[in-house]
Design a protein around this motif. Sequence first.
Motif, PDB file in Angstrom:
ATOM      1  N   ALA A   1       0.819  -1.220   0.000  1.00 24.13           N
ATOM      2  CA  ALA A   1       0.000   0.000   0.000  1.00 24.13           C
ATOM      3  C   ALA A   1       0.850   1.267   0.000  1.00 24.13           C
ATOM      4  O   ALA A   1       0.497   2.266  -0.634  1.00 24.13           O
ATOM      5  CB  ALA A   1      -0.937  -0.006   1.207  1.00 24.13           C
ATOM      6  N   LYS A   2       1.990   1.238   0.689  1.00 25.61           N
ATOM      7  CA  LYS A   2       2.834   2.435   0.815  1.00 25.61           C
ATOM      8  C   LYS A   2       3.905   2.537  -0.267  1.00 25.61           C
ATOM      9  O   LYS A   2       4.636   3.527  -0.326  1.00 25.61           O
ATOM     10  CB  LYS A   2       3.493   2.458   2.194  1.00 25.61           C
ATOM     11  CG  LYS A   2       2.502   2.643   3.337  1.00 25.61           C
ATOM     12  CD  LYS A   2       3.217   2.712   4.676  1.00 25.61           C
ATOM     13  CE  LYS A   2       2.235   2.921   5.818  1.00 25.61           C
ATOM     14  NZ  LYS A   2       2.915   2.984   7.136  1.00 25.61           N
ATOM     15  N   THR A   3       4.006   1.514  -1.105  1.00 27.31           N
ATOM     16  CA  THR A   3       5.004   1.524  -2.184  1.00 27.31           C
ATOM     17  C   THR A   3       4.384   2.088  -3.450  1.00 27.31           C
ATOM     18  O   THR A   3       3.296   1.666  -3.858  1.00 27.31           O
ATOM     19  CB  THR A   3       5.531   0.106  -2.452  1.00 27.31           C
ATOM     20  OG1 THR A   3       6.158  -0.406  -1.277  1.00 27.31           O
ATOM     21  CG2 THR A   3       6.533   0.100  -3.598  1.00 27.31           C
ATOM     22  N   THR A   4       5.054   3.023  -4.081  1.00 22.56           N
ATOM     23  CA  THR A   4       4.578   3.600  -5.340  1.00 22.56           C
ATOM     24  C   THR A   4       5.432   3.092  -6.499  1.00 22.56           C
ATOM     25  O   THR A   4       6.540   2.587  -6.303  1.00 22.56           O
ATOM     26  CB  THR A   4       4.646   5.133  -5.309  1.00 22.56           C
ATOM     27  OG1 THR A   4       6.035   5.531  -5.247  1.00 22.56           O
ATOM     28  CG2 THR A   4       3.901   5.693  -4.112  1.00 22.56           C
ATOM     29  N   ILE A   5       4.914   3.258  -7.686  1.00 18.80           N
ATOM     30  CA  ILE A   5       5.678   2.887  -8.880  1.00 18.80           C
ATOM     31  C   ILE A   5       6.947   3.728  -8.968  1.00 18.80           C
ATOM     32  O   ILE A   5       8.010   3.233  -9.357  1.00 18.80           O
ATOM     33  CB  ILE A   5       4.814   3.043 -10.146  1.00 18.80           C
ATOM     34  CG1 ILE A   5       3.697   1.994 -10.144  1.00 18.80           C
ATOM     35  CG2 ILE A   5       5.673   2.900 -11.412  1.00 18.80           C
ATOM     36  CD1 ILE A   5       2.696   2.146 -11.259  1.00 18.80           C
ATOM     37  N   SER A   6       6.853   5.000  -8.573  1.00 17.29           N
ATOM     38  CA  SER A   6       8.035   5.872  -8.575  1.00 17.29           C
ATOM     39  C   SER A   6       9.110   5.321  -7.642  1.00 17.29           C
ATOM     40  O   SER A   6      10.305   5.345  -7.968  1.00 17.29           O
ATOM     41  CB  SER A   6       7.655   7.290  -8.151  1.00 17.29           C
ATOM     42  OG  SER A   6       6.814   7.891  -9.110  1.00 17.29           O
ATOM     43  N   ASP A   7       8.695   4.804  -6.480  1.00 21.00           N
ATOM     44  CA  ASP A   7       9.650   4.190  -5.550  1.00 21.00           C
ATOM     45  C   ASP A   7      10.383   3.031  -6.229  1.00 21.00           C
ATOM     46  O   ASP A   7      11.604   2.887  -6.100  1.00 21.00           O
ATOM     47  CB  ASP A   7       8.928   3.642  -4.316  1.00 21.00           C
ATOM     48  CG  ASP A   7       8.347   4.721  -3.427  1.00 21.00           C
ATOM     49  OD1 ASP A   7       8.886   5.840  -3.441  1.00 21.00           O
ATOM     50  OD2 ASP A   7       7.359   4.426  -2.728  1.00 21.00           O
ATOM     51  N   ILE A   8       9.612   2.201  -6.930  1.00 17.87           N
ATOM     52  CA  ILE A   8      10.177   0.998  -7.549  1.00 17.87           C
ATOM     53  C   ILE A   8      11.179   1.365  -8.642  1.00 17.87           C
ATOM     54  O   ILE A   8      12.305   0.854  -8.664  1.00 17.87           O
ATOM     55  CB  ILE A   8       9.062   0.105  -8.129  1.00 17.87           C
ATOM     56  CG1 ILE A   8       8.158  -0.420  -7.003  1.00 17.87           C
ATOM     57  CG2 ILE A   8       9.653  -1.062  -8.914  1.00 17.87           C
ATOM     58  CD1 ILE A   8       6.905  -1.123  -7.476  1.00 17.87           C
ATOM     59  N   VAL A   9      10.793   2.265  -9.546  1.00 15.06           N
ATOM     60  CA  VAL A   9      11.681   2.571 -10.677  1.00 15.06           C
ATOM     61  C   VAL A   9      12.915   3.343 -10.231  1.00 15.06           C
ATOM     62  O   VAL A   9      14.010   3.144 -10.775  1.00 15.06           O
ATOM     63  CB  VAL A   9      10.929   3.329 -11.804  1.00 15.06           C
ATOM     64  CG1 VAL A   9       9.817   2.468 -12.378  1.00 15.06           C
ATOM     65  CG2 VAL A   9      10.384   4.661 -11.315  1.00 15.06           C
ATOM     66  N   GLU A  10      12.741   4.224  -9.243  1.00 10.30           N
ATOM     67  CA  GLU A  10      13.898   4.982  -8.754  1.00 10.30           C
ATOM     68  C   GLU A  10      14.917   4.055  -8.089  1.00 10.30           C
ATOM     69  O   GLU A  10      16.123   4.173  -8.315  1.00 10.30           O
ATOM     70  CB  GLU A  10      13.443   6.061  -7.776  1.00 10.30           C
ATOM     71  CG  GLU A  10      12.754   7.241  -8.451  1.00 10.30           C
ATOM     72  CD  GLU A  10      12.125   8.197  -7.448  1.00 10.30           C
ATOM     73  OE1 GLU A  10      12.449   8.084  -6.245  1.00 10.30           O
ATOM     74  OE2 GLU A  10      11.316   9.048  -7.872  1.00 10.30           O
ATOM     75  N   SER A  11      14.436   3.128  -7.291  1.00  9.66           N
ATOM     76  CA  SER A  11      15.341   2.186  -6.620  1.00  9.66           C
ATOM     77  C   SER A  11      15.976   1.216  -7.606  1.00  9.66           C
ATOM     78  O   SER A  11      17.117   0.781  -7.422  1.00  9.66           O
ATOM     79  CB  SER A  11      14.585   1.403  -5.537  1.00  9.66           C
ATOM     80  OG  SER A  11      14.135   2.263  -4.519  1.00  9.66           O
ATOM     81  N   ALA A  12      15.215   0.870  -8.653  1.00  8.16           N
ATOM     82  CA  ALA A  12      15.729  -0.073  -9.658  1.00  8.16           C
ATOM     83  C   ALA A  12      16.656   0.611 -10.656  1.00  8.16           C
ATOM     84  O   ALA A  12      17.404  -0.060 -11.380  1.00  8.16           O
ATOM     85  CB  ALA A  12      14.577  -0.740 -10.395  1.00  8.16           C
ATOM     86  N   GLY A  13      16.593   1.943 -10.716  1.00  4.15           N
ATOM     87  CA  GLY A  13      17.443   2.679 -11.648  1.00  4.15           C
ATOM     88  C   GLY A  13      16.997   2.570 -13.092  1.00  4.15           C
ATOM     89  O   GLY A  13      17.821   2.569 -14.011  1.00  4.15           O
ATOM     90  N   VAL A  14      15.669   2.486 -13.302  1.00  2.00           N
ATOM     91  CA  VAL A  14      15.143   2.412 -14.669  1.00  2.00           C
ATOM     92  C   VAL A  14      14.088   3.496 -14.851  1.00  2.00           C
ATOM     93  O   VAL A  14      13.589   4.067 -13.879  1.00  2.00           O
ATOM     94  CB  VAL A  14      14.527   1.027 -14.977  1.00  2.00           C
ATOM     95  CG1 VAL A  14      15.557  -0.079 -14.787  1.00  2.00           C
ATOM     96  CG2 VAL A  14      13.302   0.757 -14.106  1.00  2.00           C
TER      97      VAL A  14
END
Length: 208
Positions: A29-42
């Motif tokens: 619930a607290k994870t956003t797509i922006s969080d995922i892509v920023e951490s993944a570097g893509v």
Amino acid sequence: MGKLESNKKKKKNALYTTAFDLFTTKGIAKTTISDIVESAGVAKGTFYLYFKDKYDIRNKLISHKTGELFYDAHEALLQAHLTDFNDQIHFIVDYILTQLEKDHNLLVFISKNLAWGIFKGAFEEKITTETDEDYHFYQSFLDLLALSGRTFRSPELVLFTIIELVGSTCYSCILYSQPVTLEEYKPYLHDSIDALLNTFSEKGDVCP
């Protein structure tokens, strides 16, 4: 595998790895797509090449993680050189339980989010091996069954029932040692699996 395909695979795997880390620490619930892509570097556009939204990556991540578990269990089974079908199933179950004991985050993530549609995708998940060959756990299960000479009513239902039994009964044993430790529970679990296999066996094809 060509360079382009290899790069795509690396980016997708980076998204999977990052999403798993965030989902199991921050929560879905607290994870956003922006969080995922920023951490993944893509780039965010790369995310949408593979997934519709964060719930889509959650579902595919469950299938991916579970498919990897099945594949690793199958590879270990090949080294064990077991020929009896029941022994092979017990080996796979023990292998997976050992891995889940080592990774409680994976156990909680799979158990909380696994539903029938995702489950079906999980054991049909295509795993690309290091030799670029495709591996499907359900097909390998059918292959083991064919080699054993055993016949079952609804092999898919057999597999589903075994995994549901293992997942639902071992969850508390692994996380909380309740009502007993996993090691204490295992003999009962394996007796139940043998009884289940006999229940699904065609008439005249029951193990003693």
